[in-house]
Scaffold this motif. Sequence first.
Motif, PDB file in Angstrom:
ATOM      1  N   SER A 295       0.807  -1.267  -0.011  1.00 27.59           N
ATOM      2  CA  SER A 295      -0.055  -0.007  -0.079  1.00 27.59           C
ATOM      3  C   SER A 295       0.944   1.231  -0.272  1.00 27.59           C
ATOM      4  O   SER A 295       0.486   2.349  -0.405  1.00 27.59           O
ATOM      5  CB  SER A 295      -1.079  -0.055   1.212  1.00 27.59           C
ATOM      6  N   LEU A 296       2.028   1.167   0.519  1.00 28.62           N
ATOM      7  CA  LEU A 296       3.019   2.312   0.435  1.00 28.62           C
ATOM      8  C   LEU A 296       3.614   2.530  -0.719  1.00 28.62           C
ATOM      9  O   LEU A 296       4.070   3.719  -0.876  1.00 28.62           O
ATOM     10  CB  LEU A 296       4.035   2.117   1.636  1.00 28.62           C
ATOM     11  N   VAL A 297       3.533   1.623  -1.325  1.00 28.76           N
ATOM     12  CA  VAL A 297       4.420   1.780  -2.856  1.00 28.76           C
ATOM     13  C   VAL A 297       3.623   2.110  -4.035  1.00 28.76           C
ATOM     14  O   VAL A 297       3.983   2.087  -5.033  1.00 28.76           O
ATOM     15  CB  VAL A 297       5.502   0.677  -2.922  1.00 28.76           C
ATOM     16  N   LYS A 298       2.355   1.857  -3.835  1.00 26.67           N
ATOM     17  CA  LYS A 298       1.390   1.843  -5.030  1.00 26.67           C
ATOM     18  C   LYS A 298       1.585   2.920  -6.154  1.00 26.67           C
ATOM     19  O   LYS A 298       1.438   2.730  -7.182  1.00 26.67           O
ATOM     20  CB  LYS A 298      -0.035   1.866  -4.672  1.00 26.67           C
ATOM     21  N   LYS A 299       1.832   4.171  -5.558  1.00 25.11           N
ATOM     22  CA  LYS A 299       1.851   5.320  -6.312  1.00 25.11           C
ATOM     23  C   LYS A 299       3.055   5.868  -6.794  1.00 25.11           C
ATOM     24  O   LYS A 299       3.390   7.151  -7.322  1.00 25.11           O
ATOM     25  CB  LYS A 299       0.964   6.393  -5.581  1.00 25.11           C
ATOM     26  N   LEU A 300       4.046   4.991  -6.274  1.00 28.57           N
ATOM     27  CA  LEU A 300       5.388   5.532  -6.601  1.00 28.57           C
ATOM     28  C   LEU A 300       5.781   5.610  -7.996  1.00 28.57           C
ATOM     29  O   LEU A 300       6.541   6.665  -8.612  1.00 28.57           O
ATOM     30  CB  LEU A 300       6.714   4.682  -6.022  1.00 28.57           C
ATOM     31  N   ILE A 301       5.360   4.905  -8.763  1.00 26.91           N
ATOM     32  CA  ILE A 301       5.356   4.777 -10.279  1.00 26.91           C
ATOM     33  C   ILE A 301       4.102   5.051 -10.906  1.00 26.91           C
ATOM     34  O   ILE A 301       3.351   4.219 -10.609  1.00 26.91           O
ATOM     35  CB  ILE A 301       5.904   3.517 -10.867  1.00 26.91           C
ATOM     36  N   TYR A 320      12.870  -2.108 -11.535  1.00 28.37           N
ATOM     37  CA  TYR A 320      14.222  -2.143 -10.941  1.00 28.37           C
ATOM     38  C   TYR A 320      14.838  -0.661 -11.216  1.00 28.37           C
ATOM     39  O   TYR A 320      15.535  -0.205 -10.207  1.00 28.37           O
ATOM     40  CB  TYR A 320      14.814  -3.233 -11.787  1.00 28.37           C
ATOM     41  N   ASP A 321      14.977  -0.347 -12.388  1.00 31.33           N
ATOM     42  CA  ASP A 321      15.775   0.893 -12.722  1.00 31.33           C
ATOM     43  C   ASP A 321      15.237   1.924 -12.127  1.00 31.33           C
ATOM     44  O   ASP A 321      15.972   2.966 -11.439  1.00 31.33           O
ATOM     45  CB  ASP A 321      15.580   1.369 -14.169  1.00 31.33           C
ATOM     46  N   PHE A 322      13.923   2.154 -11.724  1.00 29.60           N
ATOM     47  CA  PHE A 322      13.384   3.097 -10.964  1.00 29.60           C
ATOM     48  C   PHE A 322      13.886   3.380  -9.440  1.00 29.60           C
ATOM     49  O   PHE A 322      14.182   4.311  -8.994  1.00 29.60           O
ATOM     50  CB  PHE A 322      11.738   2.930 -10.971  1.00 29.60           C
ATOM     51  N   VAL A 323      13.938   2.216  -8.768  1.00 26.60           N
ATOM     52  CA  VAL A 323      14.345   2.101  -7.386  1.00 26.60           C
ATOM     53  C   VAL A 323      15.873   2.182  -7.642  1.00 26.60           C
ATOM     54  O   VAL A 323      16.706   3.181  -6.529  1.00 26.60           O
ATOM     55  CB  VAL A 323      14.143   0.691  -6.801  1.00 26.60           C
ATOM     56  N   LEU A 358      12.123  -2.518  -0.534  1.00 29.92           N
ATOM     57  CA  LEU A 358      11.381  -1.570  -1.464  1.00 29.92           C
ATOM     58  C   LEU A 358      11.071  -2.171  -2.870  1.00 29.92           C
ATOM     59  O   LEU A 358       9.810  -2.189  -3.348  1.00 29.92           O
ATOM     60  CB  LEU A 358      12.143  -0.161  -1.318  1.00 29.92           C
ATOM     61  N   LEU A 359      12.208  -2.689  -3.398  1.00 32.29           N
ATOM     62  CA  LEU A 359      12.088  -3.167  -4.623  1.00 32.29           C
ATOM     63  C   LEU A 359      11.148  -4.274  -4.639  1.00 32.29           C
ATOM     64  O   LEU A 359      10.126  -4.575  -5.685  1.00 32.29           O
ATOM     65  CB  LEU A 359      13.398  -3.556  -5.204  1.00 32.29           C
ATOM     66  N   TYR A 360      11.263  -5.126  -3.591  1.00 32.94           N
ATOM     67  CA  TYR A 360      10.256  -6.391  -3.526  1.00 32.94           C
ATOM     68  C   TYR A 360       8.954  -6.013  -3.575  1.00 32.94           C
ATOM     69  O   TYR A 360       7.951  -6.408  -4.274  1.00 32.94           O
ATOM     70  CB  TYR A 360      10.545  -7.016  -2.102  1.00 32.94           C
ATOM     71  N   ASN A 361       8.584  -4.898  -2.951  1.00 33.99           N
ATOM     72  CA  ASN A 361       7.047  -4.457  -2.775  1.00 33.99           C
ATOM     73  C   ASN A 361       6.546  -3.905  -3.798  1.00 33.99           C
ATOM     74  O   ASN A 361       5.437  -4.159  -4.461  1.00 33.99           O
ATOM     75  CB  ASN A 361       6.980  -3.637  -1.557  1.00 33.99           C
ATOM     76  N   LEU A 362       7.419  -3.107  -4.662  1.00 31.93           N
ATOM     77  CA  LEU A 362       6.859  -2.668  -5.944  1.00 31.93           C
ATOM     78  C   LEU A 362       6.937  -3.768  -7.037  1.00 31.93           C
ATOM     79  O   LEU A 362       5.749  -3.705  -7.809  1.00 31.93           O
ATOM     80  CB  LEU A 362       7.941  -1.677  -6.472  1.00 31.93           C
ATOM     81  N   LEU A 363       7.575  -4.754  -7.039  1.00 30.84           N
ATOM     82  CA  LEU A 363       7.482  -5.917  -7.933  1.00 30.84           C
ATOM     83  C   LEU A 363       6.309  -6.830  -7.496  1.00 30.84           C
ATOM     84  O   LEU A 363       5.505  -7.175  -8.477  1.00 30.84           O
ATOM     85  CB  LEU A 363       8.846  -6.623  -7.869  1.00 30.84           C
ATOM     86  N   LYS A 364       6.102  -6.943  -6.207  1.00 31.39           N
ATOM     87  CA  LYS A 364       4.969  -7.773  -5.631  1.00 31.39           C
ATOM     88  C   LYS A 364       3.532  -7.144  -5.970  1.00 31.39           C
ATOM     89  O   LYS A 364       2.602  -7.547  -6.431  1.00 31.39           O
ATOM     90  CB  LYS A 364       4.880  -7.951  -4.332  1.00 31.39           C
ATOM     91  N   SER A 365       3.339  -5.689  -5.783  1.00 32.23           N
ATOM     92  CA  SER A 365       2.346  -4.918  -6.231  1.00 32.23           C
ATOM     93  C   SER A 365       1.873  -5.261  -7.644  1.00 32.23           C
ATOM     94  O   SER A 365       0.853  -4.601  -8.108  1.00 32.23           O
ATOM     95  CB  SER A 365       2.527  -3.543  -5.651  1.00 32.23           C
ATOM     96  N   ASN A 366       3.133  -5.443  -8.488  1.00 32.33           N
ATOM     97  CA  ASN A 366       2.672  -5.345  -9.900  1.00 32.33           C
ATOM     98  C   ASN A 366       2.460  -6.987 -10.415  1.00 32.33           C
ATOM     99  O   ASN A 366       2.909  -6.997 -11.408  1.00 32.33           O
ATOM    100  CB  ASN A 366       3.821  -4.613 -10.793  1.00 32.33           C
TER     101      ASN A 366
END
Length: 655
Positions: A295-301, A320-323, A358-366
């Motif tokens: 929920s914390l990373v949903k709107k980062l990208i 990956y490149d974003f993080v 952080l990268l884990y949560n972004l990948l998981k959320s997608n």
Amino acid sequence: MRKLSLLTLLTFLFTNLLIAQIQFNSENIIVTKSDLEKNTFEQDTTANAVILYEFGNAYIDKRTFELVFEYKKKVKILNREGFKHSNISLRLYNSDRNKEKINNIKGSTTNLVNGQIKRTNLEPSQIFEDKIDENNTYIKFTLPDIKEGSVITYTYELRTPFIYKYQPWYFQEDLPKLYSEYITSIPGNYDYHIKLVGDLELKTHDMTLDKYCIKVSNGGSAHCTVAKYVMTNIPAFREESYMRAASNYISRIEYELKTINRFDGVVENITKSWETADKELKTNQNFGKQLKKESLVKKLIPEEEILKQNSTLDKAKLIYDFVKNNYTWNNKHRIFKDISIKDVIDDKSGNTAEINLLLYNLLKSNDLKVNPVLLSTRDHGLVTKLFPVISEFNYLILKLEIEDKSYFLDATDKDLVFGQIPFKCLNDYGREIDFDNGSKWIDLEPQTKSSIIQKSVITINDDYTFNATINITSLGFKALDIKKEFNKNNQKFIDYYTQAFPDFTFDNIDVLIDEDTLKVNEIITFSGPVNTIGNKVFFDPFIFKNFTENPLKLQERSYPVDFGYKDMYTNRIKIFFSDNFVVNDISKENTKQLPQSSALSIFKSKKESGIVEFYFKANFYEKSYHHFYYKELKSFFDNLVDLQSNSILVLEKKG
């Protein structure tokens, strides 16, 4: 004639008898006259001191149930460089309620003065206590009256309530040892995993049973297993190029407490299973809880950026490149303490676990399949596979799976590319944490090849100058090393060539870095004078050398030569010259191969009218070589250095 032969024989026997008599006493701690008279150590002429005798005895106190460790040591000082070994530092650990103690420290220095034995004892006033922090204190002392040829001895008793690791014993140190003996007495109600580390073999390993060694007031009792371990003629452990953590190889005995069978019948399991460890990690605030911060990373990208990607792999690369490009690693490896995904998002900076989780949560959320992988870095030592020891891990990366292909990811280093982990992480294996299916060990193999390929085109001119263009292509970890140096200071990188070769004129130095792959191209154009004697030209075909000195310098090595990855070097050299020159001499072909075809080097030359070609290749087919092959590998490197240092083309000018 017979008298002369007899006299010669008697002289020979007498001389050898004297030599045989002057030997170090390695049977006990008593300093003998032979210990003082003998001032050389033939087995290792580089040693500045040698441990003549070492003895340890560890047992559980029947009354206090503390671990008691008695220690004795005798060291011969061979030269002034060995004086530092008279400085002794003993570490004590204490927690809130428990602490270690050292009692009965005794020491002395013995010298031979005008043929007489002189002993100087350590005084209590020469023993100091140095408190480092709330948990660590060092007891320090220096043996007095040290000279070249001195023999020092010291003994002490350590009492510790911390019995989980029992008392480890290091057979190997940075000095050679003649004799090392360790005796342990372990009650049967303490079940330890006992591990012998290193490749050196025990001379003695005896086990006996001491019945009813422990008795308690309620009638309970236990037998003790008494073990005797001995090693002799132990080589010094010296660090050298191409090695991982010294703790992987130093010969020693280690202990890990598995269970305690208490006298009231209760069995206490100290060593956990991975199933239990997984459950604890899942609820850990600094690990498992941080895997559920989608929920914390949903709107980062922006969602539209994600939707623009043509494939799942492209989507993963974008994330990956974003993080990697927007969050900075703070150079801390901390992975189980003060971990907060919220903080790393706010601060744009974090430790190893924070960046990669952080990268884990972004990948998981997608909707990508990803798991964290715990590992120990090369300089931190190997992790035991027998049972979970979470404290042995010091780094965290991710394993991503797309269409049955695995990618290891680490977003802490901006020079890394997708699918690459740092060299420091190539430490054989890691533990993939999968709370749904259970954690498992996985191999950490490089996913890209590493090599350096040089292609040189050189023209030797009639005016005794040359023009050259050299194209150097680096791949894998070789490319990463160059990329880091160039990105750190590209002008300094270019200046290296002009400073290293001041006689050359550099027309152009281009460095082309492919940011999506592990590939770096250097294209270097330059000119300069050639070496001449009379009308002869002496030309070194290896202008930019891969091997200038042998990195293996020890007489012998008791641990593997570990490169971390398979490696290859290739040189293709074409040298052109006019009809005014003829080839006078050219280096001969050379091929070397290590046992079992584990490495191969090839050097070939070919000459035609107006052109000479050289081909060089060194291929290391293994990432690690057993120390059994150390001498062969050392000789292999000698040959590589010789080929690149002494290969020659001699041209002779006509007329």
